[in-house]
Scaffold this motif. Structure first.
Motif, PDB file in Angstrom:
ATOM      1  N   ALA A  36       5.590  12.657 -12.739  1.00 41.91           N
ATOM      2  CA  ALA A  36       6.097  13.852 -13.418  1.00 41.91           C
ATOM      3  C   ALA A  36       7.368  13.538 -14.193  1.00 41.91           C
ATOM      4  CB  ALA A  36       6.344  14.964 -12.404  1.00 41.91           C
ATOM      5  N   GLY A  37       8.145  12.575 -13.696  1.00 39.48           N
ATOM      6  CA  GLY A  37       9.371  12.169 -14.382  1.00 39.48           C
ATOM      7  C   GLY A  37       9.144  11.140 -15.472  1.00 39.48           C
ATOM      8  N   GLY A  38       7.893  10.709 -15.657  1.00 39.86           N
ATOM      9  CA  GLY A  38       7.593   9.796 -16.755  1.00 39.86           C
ATOM     10  C   GLY A  38       7.467   8.336 -16.369  1.00 39.86           C
ATOM     11  N   VAL A  39       7.415   8.061 -15.080  1.00 37.18           N
ATOM     12  CA  VAL A  39       7.314   6.670 -14.611  1.00 37.18           C
ATOM     13  C   VAL A  39       5.918   6.461 -14.014  1.00 37.18           C
ATOM     14  CG1 VAL A  39       8.178   5.006 -12.910  1.00 37.18           C
ATOM     15  CG2 VAL A  39       9.787   6.448 -14.190  1.00 37.18           C
ATOM     16  N   SER A  40       5.149   5.555 -14.608  1.00 38.55           N
ATOM     17  CA  SER A  40       3.756   5.405 -14.172  1.00 38.55           C
ATOM     18  C   SER A  40       3.454   4.045 -13.546  1.00 38.55           C
ATOM     19  CB  SER A  40       2.808   5.668 -15.341  1.00 38.55           C
ATOM     20  OG  SER A  40       3.105   4.781 -16.394  1.00 38.55           O
ATOM     21  N   VAL A  41       4.511   3.342 -13.148  1.00 39.05           N
ATOM     22  CA  VAL A  41       4.355   2.082 -12.409  1.00 39.05           C
ATOM     23  C   VAL A  41       5.264   2.161 -11.197  1.00 39.05           C
ATOM     24  CG1 VAL A  41       4.595  -0.425 -12.473  1.00 39.05           C
ATOM     25  CG2 VAL A  41       3.934   0.796 -14.548  1.00 39.05           C
ATOM     26  N   ILE A  42       4.768   1.719 -10.047  1.00 40.51           N
ATOM     27  CA  ILE A  42       5.593   1.726  -8.834  1.00 40.51           C
ATOM     28  C   ILE A  42       5.354   0.433  -8.064  1.00 40.51           C
ATOM     29  CG2 ILE A  42       3.835   2.975  -7.492  1.00 40.51           C
ATOM     30  CD1 ILE A  42       6.041   4.348  -5.954  1.00 40.51           C
ATOM     31  N   GLU A  43       6.448  -0.149  -7.597  1.00 38.27           N
ATOM     32  CA  GLU A  43       6.375  -1.343  -6.742  1.00 38.27           C
ATOM     33  C   GLU A  43       6.763  -0.946  -5.336  1.00 38.27           C
ATOM     34  OE1 GLU A  43       8.988  -4.590  -7.912  1.00 38.27           O
ATOM     35  OE2 GLU A  43       9.044  -5.300  -5.838  1.00 38.27           O
ATOM     36  N   VAL A  44       5.817  -1.041  -4.417  1.00 39.72           N
ATOM     37  CA  VAL A  44       6.092  -0.760  -3.008  1.00 39.72           C
ATOM     38  C   VAL A  44       6.379  -2.094  -2.323  1.00 39.72           C
ATOM     39  CG1 VAL A  44       5.182   0.170  -0.851  1.00 39.72           C
ATOM     40  CG2 VAL A  44       4.576   1.262  -3.036  1.00 39.72           C
ATOM     41  N   THR A  45       7.600  -2.241  -1.826  1.00 42.95           N
ATOM     42  CA  THR A  45       7.965  -3.521  -1.219  1.00 42.95           C
ATOM     43  C   THR A  45       7.345  -3.654   0.162  1.00 42.95           C
ATOM     44  OG1 THR A  45      10.010  -2.581  -0.315  1.00 42.95           O
ATOM     45  CG2 THR A  45      10.156  -3.636  -2.471  1.00 42.95           C
ATOM     46  N   LEU A  46       6.832  -4.839   0.458  1.00 46.06           N
ATOM     47  CA  LEU A  46       6.201  -5.089   1.761  1.00 46.06           C
ATOM     48  C   LEU A  46       7.282  -5.437   2.784  1.00 46.06           C
ATOM     49  CD1 LEU A  46       3.030  -7.140   0.700  1.00 46.06           C
ATOM     50  CD2 LEU A  46       3.337  -4.657   0.883  1.00 46.06           C
ATOM     51  N   ARG A  47       8.200  -4.495   2.961  1.00 49.04           N
ATOM     52  CA  ARG A  47       9.328  -4.739   3.874  1.00 49.04           C
ATOM     53  C   ARG A  47       9.321  -3.786   5.046  1.00 49.04           C
ATOM     54  NH1 ARG A  47      14.219  -4.990  -0.521  1.00 49.04           N
ATOM     55  NH2 ARG A  47      13.008  -6.153  -2.030  1.00 49.04           N
ATOM     56  N   THR A  48       8.378  -2.873   5.061  1.00 45.55           N
ATOM     57  CA  THR A  48       8.315  -1.905   6.145  1.00 45.55           C
ATOM     58  C   THR A  48       6.896  -1.903   6.709  1.00 45.55           C
ATOM     59  OG1 THR A  48       7.635  -0.105   4.665  1.00 45.55           O
ATOM     60  CG2 THR A  48      10.014  -0.387   5.016  1.00 45.55           C
ATOM     61  N   ALA A  49       6.768  -1.419   7.942  1.00 49.78           N
ATOM     62  CA  ALA A  49       5.454  -1.342   8.576  1.00 49.78           C
ATOM     63  C   ALA A  49       4.523  -0.406   7.814  1.00 49.78           C
ATOM     64  CB  ALA A  49       5.622  -0.874  10.018  1.00 49.78           C
ATOM     65  N   ALA A  50       5.108   0.549   7.092  1.00 49.47           N
ATOM     66  CA  ALA A  50       4.306   1.554   6.400  1.00 49.47           C
ATOM     67  C   ALA A  50       3.864   1.110   5.001  1.00 49.47           C
ATOM     68  CB  ALA A  50       5.115   2.850   6.274  1.00 49.47           C
ATOM     69  N   ALA A  51       4.328  -0.040   4.539  1.00 51.64           N
ATOM     70  CA  ALA A  51       4.177  -0.378   3.117  1.00 51.64           C
ATOM     71  C   ALA A  51       2.710  -0.459   2.664  1.00 51.64           C
ATOM     72  CB  ALA A  51       4.901  -1.685   2.815  1.00 51.64           C
ATOM     73  N   LEU A  52       1.885  -1.205   3.392  1.00 55.49           N
ATOM     74  CA  LEU A  52       0.491  -1.371   2.944  1.00 55.49           C
ATOM     75  C   LEU A  52      -0.257  -0.045   2.969  1.00 55.49           C
ATOM     76  CD1 LEU A  52      -0.396  -4.798   4.592  1.00 55.49           C
ATOM     77  CD2 LEU A  52      -0.323  -4.313   2.128  1.00 55.49           C
ATOM     78  N   GLU A  53       0.024   0.744   3.993  1.00 56.10           N
ATOM     79  CA  GLU A  53      -0.612   2.061   4.074  1.00 56.10           C
ATOM     80  C   GLU A  53      -0.137   2.957   2.915  1.00 56.10           C
ATOM     81  OE1 GLU A  53      -0.934   5.553   7.295  1.00 56.10           O
ATOM     82  OE2 GLU A  53      -0.236   3.635   8.104  1.00 56.10           O
ATOM     83  N   ALA A  54       1.119   2.796   2.527  1.00 60.79           N
ATOM     84  CA  ALA A  54       1.647   3.568   1.400  1.00 60.79           C
ATOM     85  C   ALA A  54       0.965   3.156   0.095  1.00 60.79           C
ATOM     86  CB  ALA A  54       3.162   3.368   1.292  1.00 60.79           C
ATOM     87  N   VAL A  55       0.768   1.857  -0.088  1.00 63.44           N
ATOM     88  CA  VAL A  55       0.041   1.373  -1.273  1.00 63.44           C
ATOM     89  C   VAL A  55      -1.349   1.998  -1.306  1.00 63.44           C
ATOM     90  CG1 VAL A  55      -1.034  -0.664  -2.328  1.00 63.44           C
ATOM     91  CG2 VAL A  55       1.306  -0.805  -1.444  1.00 63.44           C
ATOM     92  N   ALA A  56      -2.034   1.972  -0.156  1.00 66.14           N
ATOM     93  CA  ALA A  56      -3.397   2.507  -0.074  1.00 66.14           C
ATOM     94  C   ALA A  56      -3.418   4.002  -0.381  1.00 66.14           C
ATOM     95  CB  ALA A  56      -3.983   2.226   1.305  1.00 66.14           C
ATOM     96  N   ALA A  57      -2.442   4.730   0.121  1.00 65.37           N
ATOM     97  CA  ALA A  57      -2.410   6.183  -0.084  1.00 65.37           C
ATOM     98  C   ALA A  57      -2.192   6.518  -1.567  1.00 65.37           C
ATOM     99  CB  ALA A  57      -1.303   6.804   0.768  1.00 65.37           C
ATOM    100  N   ILE A  58      -1.322   5.750  -2.229  1.00 66.56           N
ATOM    101  CA  ILE A  58      -1.088   5.999  -3.660  1.00 66.56           C
ATOM    102  C   ILE A  58      -2.340   5.634  -4.464  1.00 66.56           C
ATOM    103  CG2 ILE A  58       0.271   5.321  -5.681  1.00 66.56           C
ATOM    104  CD1 ILE A  58       2.633   4.825  -3.690  1.00 66.56           C
ATOM    105  N   ALA A  59      -2.930   4.481  -4.149  1.00 68.44           N
ATOM    106  CA  ALA A  59      -4.124   4.044  -4.881  1.00 68.44           C
ATOM    107  C   ALA A  59      -5.244   5.079  -4.746  1.00 68.44           C
ATOM    108  CB  ALA A  59      -4.584   2.686  -4.360  1.00 68.44           C
TER     109      ALA A  59
END
Ligand code: 3PG
Length: 196
Positions: free
Chosen positions: A33-56
């Motif tokens: 909504a703010g105009g940013v259409s690329v996101i990098e989720v850092t694999l530094r937390t236990a939730a990171a891969l699940e967060a990538v999957a949820a966004i995808a």
């Protein structure tokens, strides 16, 4: 999607540390909504891969990538989660090879002329300059432009709202990365209006 097209898609790539995967789709929607259409989720937390999957899964208009990729086995994990690109803080042959096998665009990190020469010889044209400010910032990027006219950089590390426009003035900087757009506490409090 190529790394070049990803870098052209957004002049700012938010570097996200996320603790709660269920918050990831709302975060991605706020950034969109703010105009940013690329996101990098850092694999530094236990939730990171699940967060990538949820966004995808839930926010297909957001190009989601996995960052802080430092070991080759993370490449397959990121791809399985639905990552469309990879970012590494450094330059490692094993990570590069794994990304090539996975056919995923990779933005590897460099900070010295020797690393730039290795990356260029390996065929990379888009590179993360990390950590950008401690490694010389704008003056270093201007100096790299002479011997490496074909290389393009995404400076990350010490880039923030007060200096990112100065980086984007450089001809060899199509985009910048940084964590300032997505403070951990703002994500955890669900203040999506602030993120947007
Ligand atoms: C990164 O992994 O790229 C950095 O942690 C981001 O650096 P920043 O927090 O200084 O933006």
């Amino acid at each position: 999607m190529t790394m070049q097209s990803l870098m052209a898609r957004s002049p700012v790539i938010p570097v996200v540390r996320i603790e709660t995967a269920s918050r990831a789709p709302a975060l991605a929607r706020a950034l969109l909504a703010g105009g940013v259409s690329v996101i990098e989720v850092t694999l530094r937390t236990a939730a990171a891969l699940e967060a990538v999957a949820a966004i995808a899964r839930d926010v297909p208009d957001m190009a989601v990538g996995a960052g802080t990729v430092t070991a080759p086995d993370q490449v397959q994990q990121a791809q399985d989660a639905g990552a469309r690109f990879l970012v590494s803080p450094g330059y490692a042959d094993a990570v590069n090879a794994a990304a090539e096998r996975a056919a995923l665009p990779l933005l590897p990190g460099v900070a010295t002329a020797t690393e730039l020469m290795r990356a260029q010889a390996d065929g990379f044209k888009q590179l993360k300059f990390f950590p950008a400010v401690p490694s010389g910032g704008i003056a270093a990027l201007e100096a790299f432009a002479g011997p490496f006219p074909a290389l393009r950089f995404c400076p990350t590390g010490g880039v923030h709202s007060g200096n990112y426009l100065d980086f984007l003035q450089l001809a060899n900087v199509p985009c910048v990365g940084g964590s300032w757009l997505t403070p951990v506490e703002t994500i955890e409090s669900g203040d999506w209006a602030h993120i947007e």
